[in-house]
Design an enzyme around this catalytic site. Structure first.
Site, PDB file in Angstrom:
ATOM      1  CG  ASP A 128      -2.016   0.993   1.174  1.00 34.83           C
ATOM      2  OD1 ASP A 128      -1.709   2.207   1.153  1.00 34.83           O
ATOM      3  OD2 ASP A 128      -3.185   0.585   1.149  1.00 34.83           O
ATOM      4  CB  ILE A 129       1.211   4.227  -2.199  1.00 36.97           C
ATOM      5  CG1 ILE A 129      -0.223   4.712  -2.363  1.00 36.97           C
ATOM      6  CG2 ILE A 129       1.666   3.393  -3.379  1.00 36.97           C
ATOM      7  CD1 ILE A 129      -0.398   5.734  -3.477  1.00 36.97           C
ATOM      8  CG  ASN A 171     -12.604  -0.672   3.442  1.00 36.20           C
ATOM      9  OD1 ASN A 171     -12.934  -1.033   4.564  1.00 36.20           O
ATOM     10  ND2 ASN A 171     -11.467  -0.061   3.213  1.00 36.20           N
ATOM     11  N   GLY A 191     -16.499   2.476   3.094  1.00 36.13           N
ATOM     12  CA  GLY A 191     -15.139   3.001   3.119  1.00 36.13           C
ATOM     13  C   GLY A 191     -14.302   2.680   1.894  1.00 36.13           C
ATOM     14  CD  GLN A 192     -14.925  -0.872  -3.129  1.00 39.49           C
ATOM     15  OE1 GLN A 192     -16.078  -1.161  -2.833  1.00 39.49           O
ATOM     16  NE2 GLN A 192     -14.268  -1.451  -4.113  1.00 39.49           N
ATOM     17  CG  HIS A 222      -8.832  -3.082  -2.530  1.00 40.16           C
ATOM     18  ND1 HIS A 222      -9.893  -2.411  -3.129  1.00 40.16           N
ATOM     19  CD2 HIS A 222      -8.467  -2.322  -1.467  1.00 40.16           C
ATOM     20  CE1 HIS A 222     -10.135  -1.293  -2.461  1.00 40.16           C
ATOM     21  NE2 HIS A 222      -9.295  -1.220  -1.438  1.00 40.16           N
ATOM     22  CG  HIS A 224      -6.897  -2.740   2.921  1.00 45.32           C
ATOM     23  ND1 HIS A 224      -6.068  -1.677   2.658  1.00 45.32           N
ATOM     24  CD2 HIS A 224      -8.092  -2.443   2.353  1.00 45.32           C
ATOM     25  CE1 HIS A 224      -6.737  -0.772   1.968  1.00 45.32           C
ATOM     26  NE2 HIS A 224      -7.968  -1.214   1.768  1.00 45.32           N
TER      27      HIS A 224
END
Length: 123
Positions: free
Chosen positions: A37-38, A97, A103-104, A110, A112
């Protein structure tokens, strides 16, 4: 109604999975692309995305069962590979999410995977 296809031209995660946008890749096979994750919330935070464009968990169909199972079986292996402890006080968190109110932010399914010593930035 299904929002699944092989690719979505404007999708950020589709572009990452096909190499059109660079990422720090952890794992890749024919079905799944995994990358850091960035904007991590935890010391270890990576994303697992199916290569098939599926908008969110809301649009998962019966035919996606094997894919989702594969991703969940892969998660602890990659978590350990990335340095997370699986025994004692170790462990990790899985978050999916779904939808705007869930919260997406990127509308490509995806997972997390987050872990490491607490406290974390968020969550």
């Amino acid at each position: 109604m299904t929002h699944a296809s092989n690719d979505s031209a404007g999708c950020l995660f589709c572009k990452i999975a096909t190499g059109k946008i660079p990422s720090k890749k952890i794992y890749e096979d024919d079905d799944v692309f995994v990358f850091h994750d960035i904007n991590p919330w935890a010391p270890v935070h990576f994303l697992m995305v199916p290569k098939e464009h599926i908008e969110s968990l809301v649009f998962v169909q019966e035919q996606h069962s094997v894919l989702l199972g594969k991703m969940l079986v892969l998660a602890p292996k990659l978590a350990a590979q990335e340095g997370l402890r699986m025994e004692g006080d170790g462990g990790f968190r899985i978050v999916i999410n779904s939808g705007k109110e869930g919260g997406q932010e990127v509308f490509h399914l995806h997972i997390h995977v987050m872990g490491g010593p607490r406290p974390w930035k968020r969550g």
